[in-house]
Design a protein around this motif. Structure first.
Motif, PDB file in Angstrom:
ATOM      1  N   HIS A  97       0.885   4.264  -2.692  1.00  0.00           N
ATOM      2  CA  HIS A  97       0.757   5.696  -2.369  1.00  0.00           C
ATOM      3  C   HIS A  97       1.877   6.478  -3.029  1.00  0.00           C
TER       4      HIS A  97
ATOM      5  N   ASN B  42       1.138   6.989  -6.552  1.00  0.00           N
ATOM      6  CA  ASN B  42       0.151   8.056  -6.745  1.00  0.00           C
ATOM      7  C   ASN B  42       0.826   9.415  -6.744  1.00  0.00           C
ATOM      8  N   ARG B  43       1.692   9.599  -5.735  1.00  0.00           N
ATOM      9  CA  ARG B  43       2.373  10.896  -5.650  1.00  0.00           C
ATOM     10  C   ARG B  43       3.246  11.117  -6.873  1.00  0.00           C
TER      11      ARG B  43
ATOM     12  N   THR C 161       0.834  -1.205   0.000  1.00  0.00           N
ATOM     13  CA  THR C 161       0.000   0.000   0.000  1.00  0.00           C
ATOM     14  C   THR C 161       0.864   1.249   0.000  1.00  0.00           C
ATOM     15  N   SER C 162       1.987   1.231   0.737  1.00  0.00           N
ATOM     16  CA  SER C 162       2.779   2.471   0.744  1.00  0.00           C
ATOM     17  C   SER C 162       3.477   2.670  -0.593  1.00  0.00           C
TER      18      SER C 162
END
Lengths: 232, 481
Positions: free
Chosen positions: B233, B236-237, B229-230
């Protein structure tokens, strides 16, 4: 002949209007889509020049409305987007032609005239200026009765220049007409061809016909035949 | 098997630890068993010798040795119980000696006699005999007929044999067990690493052109899930930031277009009216700069559209050889004009899948670049060739070459090999950057090698188009039929 320009950039609109008035068109300017709509409702225009990115009512929306009410009005779209996909979308939405910014004013005039059929697509078989003669049928060029051999590209450049004697054609216009956009970056490809062309049709003769308009492009004309649209 | 893989190393460690544990437990077991059996034996020897002492102490004076012997045989049954019993009356008169044990674990005759003086108190000790080590209990008793020495013993051989059997059983089982455990461990670790493997495969597909894919989230509720999940993320960034920078580039080049149109248009109109003279000269200068700016802006727009993945829209099979040959014809006069010879080798049709307009741009930019940096009299070569699993496009020149320090940067945006090199030709330093962007959009690899003073060679390797391969397959299948 009355034209409407719908363009939100006042300077661009003024510049285009001024140039077109010099070509003896009557030109109105609308600053946004809604104003454009009001103008279209009030007057009979012969051509609409439309920027697509407009505040308020977008150019695309206005174009759809125009197509619904006045299907025969020629529309020339000015756009900063030149991806092929965008062009296809404009044509599908009912534009008759498009011009990508930054454009050459000369090209705008050519396209406007073509759209308004003021200058019907002339397919004169033989183009003439002074003692230079170009036959589209036989693909032959003569000057002072003397036959001149040209390569296909040289012929195409000369034919384009002779299609409108006295008009200045920009390098971009010549490039897109004779080659295609891929060659845009190529080091002075147009200049090289024009130089070769000159060697064949100008240098052996006393009078020069092909003239360079620095920073703009080339035109073909007899010595003092400067074509100034403002004095026409 | 990969010797550095996590699964392999974990299994090896697992096996080593397991073997050590197993050896330790086995050793302790064998030692404990031995101690237990010896203590048992010692106990039993003590009890027997007390029995014999009682018989001897209760025997009346002058009783025959044979009677004593019978009593011992009856109550202790040394041969049946595999015990050694010998009774000696002082001074060294043999009173009783038991026969060979039922299990033949020792030879009674081989047990050496205890010499005088006899031990004062009862003791148990280990003794080496000709038939192996024995545990012996020595005790004395005062009977009616005098003082007796009682030697009672048992062979230690059976205990040792038992210990041996245990150890050899353990030694036999250890490799089997460790192998099973290590193999199982390897499989388990591999299974446990499968989500990581899937994440890695997905991660490999993610590129700057395609930042939309996300890693599969392993629903394990532990570090693995947190990791996936990280990472997502982070992606995404990353996508937002790439998107913003592309957006900025696109917006900036868009916004420049309208003012450029006005500047160019106004100046061109001025110029057509007033060519010649000092003012016309100046306007011409400005117009030339405007043309450069225009070229730069259109280059930036091309790049921003490629960044946005625009090149994938109009793909078809393209004959790269024909495209190259045609493009060269358009460029020939430019090369002639510079005194550079163009050599083309595009023998057989080679097909790549892509956007013909963009591919042409690659050829034009590479050729233009080569011609620009080749002095008069030089040669520029263009080759297209079928490779194993790909198509090669090569542009070589006999030009000034590129220094090794500059070589890694030639595809960077706005990079100029040196300040003087491309100043006068109006190049913006975007041509090769555009080439690289188009190549990467087509999944092609581009590389450059160069020797200063000798020339440069740009090689573009396109992947084999899947459709072309498929078509070739079906046509050859049709030919076989």
């Amino acid at each position: 002949m009355r034209l409407l320009i719908v363009e939100d950039d006042p300077k661009l609109a003024d510049f285009v209007a001024r140039g077109l008035r010099a070509e003896r068109f009557a030109v109105d300017i609308a600053r946004d889509g809604l104003e454009g709509q009001r103008h279209l409702d009030s007057y009979q225009y012969d051509l609409l020049i439309l920027d697509l990115m407009l505040p308020g009512l977008s150019g695309s929306e206005l174009l759809r409305q125009v197509r619904a009410t006045r299907p025969t009005l020629p529309v020339l779209v000015l756009t900063a987007r030149d991806a092929t996909q965008d062009k296809v979308e404009h044509f599908e939405a009912g534009a008759d032609d498009y011009l990508t910014k930054p454009f050459d004013f000369a090209e705008l005039v050519v396209r406007v005239k073509a759209l308004m059929r003021r200058t019907p697509v002339e397919r004169t078989d033989v183009l003439r200026i002074a003692d230079l003669e170009l036959s589209r049928l036989t693909q032959q060029v003569r000057r002072a009765g003397q036959r001149i051999e040209l390569t296909a590209k040289e012929f195409a450049v000369l034919e384009y220049l002779m299609s409108s004697v006295g008009r200045v054609f920009s390098r971009t216009m010549i490039l897109e007409h004779v080659w295609d956009q891929s060659f845009e970056g190529v080091t002075n490809i147009v200049d090289v061809y024009v130089r070769y062309l000159r060697r064949k049709i100008d240098e052996p003769f006393p009078v020069q016909l092909i003239h360079t308009v620095r920073g703009v492009g080339y035109c073909i004309r007899e010595a003092d035949q400067v074509r100034d649209p403002g004095q026409e | 098997m990969n010797h550095r893989s996590l699964a392999f190393r974990l299994s090896v460690w697992y096996a080593l630890v397991l073997s050590a544990t197993f050896a330790l437990v086995g050793g302790a077991m064998s030692y404990g068993l031995e101690q237990y059996l010896r203590a048992n034996l010692r106990d039993s020897l003590r009890r027997r010798s007390i029995q014999v002492q009682q018989i001897l102490a209760q025997a009346p004076a002058g009783v025959a040795d044979a009677a004593v012997a019978e009593a011992i045989e009856t109550r202790v049954a040394p041969e049946f119980n595999n015990r050694f019993v010998r009774v000696t009356r002082a001074p060294q008169i043999p009173a009783y000696s038991a026969g060979a044990p039922a299990d033949q674990s020792f030879d009674p005759a081989a047990v050496p006699r205890q010499t005088e003086p006899w031990p004062a108190t009862a003791l148990v000790r280990q003794m080496a005999t000709a038939s192996g080590p024995m545990l012996m209990s020595l005790s004395t008793v005062d009977g009616a007929s005098g003082k007796y020495l009682i030697e009672l013993g048992s062979a230690l051989g059976p205990i040792e044999a038992l210990q041996h059997r245990l150890l050899s059983l353990l030694a036999l089982m250890l490799p089997v067990l460790v192998a099973c455990a290590a193999g199982g461990g390897y499989l388990l670790v591999q299974r446990a690493l499968q989500p990581v493997e899937r994440m890695a495969r997905t991660a490999e597909r993610i590129s700057v052109q395609d930042l939309e894919a996300r890693l599969p989230v392993a629903a394990t509720g532990d570090a693995l899930q947190r990791l996936s999940t990280s990472l997502n993320h982070m992606l995404n960034r990353l996508r937002d930031s790439v998107f913003n920078s592309h957006r900025f580039l696109a917006d900036a080049s868009h916004e420049l277009r309208t003012p450029l149109t006005i500047i160019k248009g106004e100046l061109q109109q001025l110029m057509t009216r007033q060519s010649g003279g000092a003012v016309g000269e100046r306007i011409g200068d400005v117009l030339e700069e405007v043309a450069r700016l225009e070229h730069l802006v259109s280059g930036l727009l091309v790049l921003s559209r490629l960044d946005a993945g625009d090149a994938r829209r109009e793909w078809a099979d393209v004959d790269l050889g024909r495209l190259a040959a045609g493009t060269v014809e358009h460029m020939r006069l430019v090369a002639d004009d510079r005194g550079v010879r163009l050599q083309v080798s595009a023998p057989a049709p080679v097909t790549v899948c892509g956007d013909a307009r963009r591919l042409k741009q690659v050829i034009v930019n590479l050729l233009d670049n080569a011609i620009k940096f080749t002095p008069p009299g030089g040669v520029v070569g263009l080759t297209t060739r079928q490779l194993d699993g790909g198509v090669l496009l090569e542009v070589s020149d006999s030009g000034i070459g590129i220094s090794p320090e500059s070589l890694p940067h030639v595809f960077d945006r706005f990079y100029r090999v040196d300040g003087t090199r491309s100043r006068d030709d109006g190049g913006a330093g975007l041509g090769l950057a555009i080439v690289r962007s188009i190549c990467s959009a087509h999944g092609a690899e581009i590389e450059v090698e160069s020797t200063p003073g000798t020339g440069s060679r740009f090689r573009v390797k396109f992947p084999q188009p899947a459709q072309a391969a498929l078509a070739a397959e079906t046509s050859s299948a049709a030919a076989r039929l």
